[in-house]
Motif scaffolding. Structure first.
Motif, short mmCIF file in Angstrom:
data_model
loop_
_atom_site.label_atom_id
_atom_site.label_comp_id
_atom_site.label_asym_id
_atom_site.label_seq_id
_atom_site.Cartn_x
_atom_site.Cartn_y
_atom_site.Cartn_z
N GLU A 129 122.44 10.01 -2.62
CA GLU A 129 122.03 9.70 -1.25
C GLU A 129 120.90 10.61 -0.75
OE1 GLU A 129 125.35 9.77 1.44
OE2 GLU A 129 124.15 9.01 3.11
N TRP A 130 120.94 11.89 -1.15
CA TRP A 130 119.94 12.83 -0.61
C TRP A 130 118.52 12.45 -1.03
CZ3 TRP A 130 116.81 15.69 -3.84
CH2 TRP A 130 117.21 15.87 -5.16
N LEU A 131 118.41 11.63 -2.10
CA LEU A 131 117.07 11.25 -2.59
C LEU A 131 116.50 10.02 -1.89
CD1 LEU A 131 117.11 11.77 -6.47
CD2 LEU A 131 115.38 12.62 -4.88
N ALA A 132 117.28 9.43 -0.98
CA ALA A 132 116.82 8.16 -0.36
C ALA A 132 115.44 8.29 0.30
CB ALA A 132 117.87 7.64 0.61
N PRO A 133 115.19 9.35 1.10
CA PRO A 133 113.86 9.44 1.73
C PRO A 133 112.74 9.54 0.69
CG PRO A 133 115.39 11.05 2.67
CD PRO A 133 116.08 10.44 1.51
N ASN A 134 112.98 10.29 -0.40
CA ASN A 134 111.95 10.44 -1.43
C ASN A 134 111.67 9.11 -2.11
OD1 ASN A 134 113.97 12.69 -1.20
ND2 ASN A 134 112.34 13.84 -2.19
N ILE A 135 112.74 8.35 -2.35
CA ILE A 135 112.58 7.09 -3.08
C ILE A 135 111.97 6.02 -2.19
CG2 ILE A 135 113.96 5.21 -4.13
CD1 ILE A 135 115.42 7.49 -5.67
N GLU A 136 112.35 6.04 -0.90
CA GLU A 136 111.70 5.10 0.03
C GLU A 136 110.21 5.42 0.16
OE1 GLU A 136 114.34 5.39 3.36
OE2 GLU A 136 115.14 3.39 2.96
N ARG A 137 109.91 6.72 0.16
CA ARG A 137 108.51 7.14 0.29
C ARG A 137 107.68 6.60 -0.87
NH1 ARG A 137 106.10 13.15 -0.80
NH2 ARG A 137 103.94 12.62 -0.30
N VAL A 138 108.21 6.69 -2.07
CA VAL A 138 107.39 6.31 -3.22
C VAL A 138 107.40 4.79 -3.48
CG1 VAL A 138 109.20 6.95 -4.93
CG2 VAL A 138 106.86 6.76 -5.66
N PHE A 139 108.53 4.14 -3.30
CA PHE A 139 108.59 2.73 -3.68
C PHE A 139 108.65 1.76 -2.50
CE2 PHE A 139 110.58 4.50 -7.75
CZ PHE A 139 109.39 4.42 -8.44
N GLY A 140 108.82 2.26 -1.28
CA GLY A 140 108.79 1.42 -0.09
C GLY A 140 109.70 0.21 -0.23
N ALA A 141 109.16 -0.96 0.09
CA ALA A 141 109.95 -2.19 0.14
C ALA A 141 110.44 -2.61 -1.26
CB ALA A 141 109.11 -3.31 0.75
N ASP A 142 109.82 -2.07 -2.31
CA ASP A 142 110.24 -2.45 -3.68
C ASP A 142 111.33 -1.54 -4.23
OD1 ASP A 142 108.47 -4.52 -3.85
OD2 ASP A 142 106.85 -3.27 -4.64
N ALA A 143 111.85 -0.62 -3.38
CA ALA A 143 112.74 0.41 -3.91
C ALA A 143 113.96 -0.17 -4.66
CB ALA A 143 113.19 1.34 -2.79
N VAL A 144 114.59 -1.20 -4.09
CA VAL A 144 115.80 -1.71 -4.76
C VAL A 144 115.44 -2.31 -6.11
CG1 VAL A 144 117.64 -3.42 -4.67
CG2 VAL A 144 117.13 -2.06 -2.65
N LYS A 145 114.38 -3.10 -6.13
CA LYS A 145 113.98 -3.77 -7.39
C LYS A 145 113.65 -2.73 -8.47
CE LYS A 145 109.97 -5.92 -7.57
NZ LYS A 145 108.85 -5.87 -8.35
N ILE A 146 112.84 -1.76 -8.08
CA ILE A 146 112.40 -0.78 -9.09
C ILE A 146 113.56 0.12 -9.51
CG2 ILE A 146 110.85 1.17 -9.54
CD1 ILE A 146 108.82 -0.18 -7.68
N MET A 147 114.33 0.60 -8.55
CA MET A 147 115.42 1.51 -8.90
C MET A 147 116.51 0.78 -9.70
SD MET A 147 114.27 4.28 -8.09
CE MET A 147 115.66 5.19 -8.75
N SER A 148 116.67 -0.52 -9.49
CA SER A 148 117.66 -1.25 -10.29
C SER A 148 117.24 -1.26 -11.75
CB SER A 148 117.82 -2.68 -9.78
OG SER A 148 118.23 -2.62 -8.44
N ALA A 149 115.93 -1.29 -11.99
CA ALA A 149 115.47 -1.27 -13.39
C ALA A 149 115.76 0.10 -14.03
CB ALA A 149 113.97 -1.57 -13.45
N PHE A 150 115.81 1.15 -13.19
CA PHE A 150 116.18 2.47 -13.73
C PHE A 150 117.67 2.56 -14.05
CE2 PHE A 150 112.10 3.93 -11.94
CZ PHE A 150 111.65 4.71 -12.99
N ALA A 151 118.44 1.53 -13.67
CA ALA A 151 119.87 1.52 -13.98
C ALA A 151 120.17 0.60 -15.17
CB ALA A 151 120.67 1.10 -12.75
#
Ligand SMILES: C[S@@+](CC[C@H](N)C(=O)[O-])C[C@H]1O[C@@H](n2cnc3c(N)ncnc32)[C@H](O)[C@@H]1O
Length: 437
Positions: A129-151
């Motif tokens: 959870e603590w990384l949410a701001p960092n991840i929103e900053r880098v991937f914006g609206a695509d965050a869920v799509k991109i981060m799901s690929a990291f899973a």
């Protein structure tokens, strides 16, 4: 072992991992020491399951409405591994190793999982959870799509070593492991991720590997090396060489011309490079260890290319090491950022006027990349960004298709941020900076 025992083992291992926050490897090894009855196949199966659970830890809990390791294990087996409810129930009830029959709430959630639609980003995309701001900053609206690929599970990528043999010959020696060329970059091949319960084929035991025809190296890492561009005849310093993955790729690009130096602050990390370089047929390499007498003083201001594969959080490799995302802390990220500032300052000294510094991390976080580089550039005005794609094109390794695939990943600074949703590559960040002549 039967499903009942394997399932109970996974619950035990995930519970231990979460209690101690040790590497998953350690939790698995500690369990295996007390489970001598477990064979190699059992261990591979259980390890594959635990990795899949950690890839999807939070979304599994949310679907079950239950944060316990037991709920995550049964959810992973049902939703990801397609084990039927009946088989799960039978295994859970089996004596003496079953973990206890499904409860009514478990059965309900396995049949009708909670929706993830209203869950926060870190739950839907499985990161701390603590990384949410960092991840929103880098991937914006695509965050869920991109981060799901990291899973997702990662393929095994290979680099075909032109110093030892032709690509066609290497490929035909890799038929037994079903490797196929990756059309984006020359001299690369891929063995698709195995099915969840199977182990990836052991490339290191096949003769082609031992003859130096092939190295195991993620596509992203190969693209990063290609950013060094036209390096035949050049003076190149691999400043954070570690075990030498990039060193060997750079050596192949140099075709044994010029001079390649490999250095690392930690002499122990350089150790495997001695035999790896020999196996790969590298003849233009000097390994400069801080444990030796030579140091690097004679190279100051002389390098055409300084390659900096910097220490980082490794966030870009979460597909392969999903335990590391749950072990990462804010303090560790801060520490890496400080290390990165030091490495940048030190490595820059070796770049000759007109030469280039290639910055690489296997992290997608802007705090470890853009922020570090903009601080460095504001203090070192003789360096400026240059498009990474120019170097990759000059390497002659990129195909037309590769060019099209990489283009959307170019940042406003001309750097490249790779991600698995587009290339099925690890999340490398690559930037090039040229020193004024
Ligand atoms: C990402 S790893 C390198 C991986 C390696 N290039 C490869 O491809 O296999 C980063 C390396 O940087 C080294 N390192 C950290 N700080 C350093 C420094 N100040 N100077 C040189 N090396 C450093 C670490 O010891 C570590 O081996």
């Amino acid at each position: 072992m039967r499903l009942s025992g394997r399932l109970s083992a996974a619950i035990e291992i995930i519970s231990d991992f979460e209690a101690r926050r040790v590497p998953l490897k350690t939790a698995l090894a500690d369990w295996a020491r007390g489970a001598r009855y477990a064979g190699a196949k059992d261990r591979a199966w259980i390890s594959g399951l635990c990795l899949d659970i950690l890839r999807n830890r939070q979304s599994l809990s949310a679907m079950m409405g239950d944060e316990s390791p037991r709920a995550a294990v049964i959810a992973c087996l049902h939703f990801e591994w397609a084990i039927s409810l009946d088989d799960l129930q039978e295994a859970l009830c089996e004596e003496p190793h079953g973990a206890g029959a499904l409860t009514e709430p478990e059965r309900v959630r396995l049949e009708t999982p909670n929706s993830l639609d209203d869950e926060p980003l870190h739950v839907r995309a499985n990161f701390p959870e603590w990384l949410a701001p960092n991840i929103e900053r880098v991937f914006g609206a695509d965050a869920v799509k991109i981060m799901s690929a990291f899973a997702e599970r990662a393929d095994v990528d290979l680099r075909l070593n032109g110093l030892k043999t032709e690509s066609e010959k290497a490929l035909s020696a890799l038929k037994s492991v079903k490797a196929k060329p990756i059309p984006l970059l020359k001299n690369t091949a891929r063995i698709e991720a195995p099915s969840p319960s199977e182990k990836a084929p052991a490339v290191t035991v096949i003769p082609a590997f031992n003859k130096g025809w092939v190295e195991v190296q993620d596509l992203g890492s190969q693209i990063a090396a290609a950013a060094a561009g036209e390096v035949k005849g050049a003076q190149v310093l691999d400043y954070c060489a570690g075990g030498g993955g990039k060193t060997l790729a750079l050596a192949a690009m140099m075709e044994n011309t010029g001079q390649l130096y490999a250095y690392d602050r930690d002499p122990r990390r350089l150790k495997p490079l001695f035999h790896r370089a020999k196996r790969a047929g590298v003849r233009n390499l000097q390994i400069r260890s801080p444990a030796g007498d030579e140091g690097l003083d004679d190279l100051v201001g002389k390098m055409d290319v300084v390659f900096v594969d910097a220490p980082c959080t490794g966030a870009g490799t979460w597909r392969r090491h999903p335990d590391t995302k749950w072990r990462l802390t804010e303090q560790q990220l801060q520490r890496q950022m400080q290390e990165q500032d030091i490495v940048l300052r030190q490595a820059a000294e070796f770049v000759k006027p007109g030469g280039r510094m290639i910055w690489v991390t296997c992290s997608f976080l802007m705090e470890e990349n853009e922020d570090r580089l903009s601080e460095f550039l504001s203090a070192n005005t003789d360096f400026s960004f240059e498009p990474v794609i120019d170097g990759i094109e000059a390497s002659n390794l990129l195909s037309q298709e590769g060019h099209g695939a990489i283009k959307p990943m170019i940042t406003p600074e001309g750097a490249i941020r790779l991600s698995p949703d587009k290339l099925r590559a690890d999340g490398f960040f690559i930037a090039t900076m040229r020193r004024a002549s």
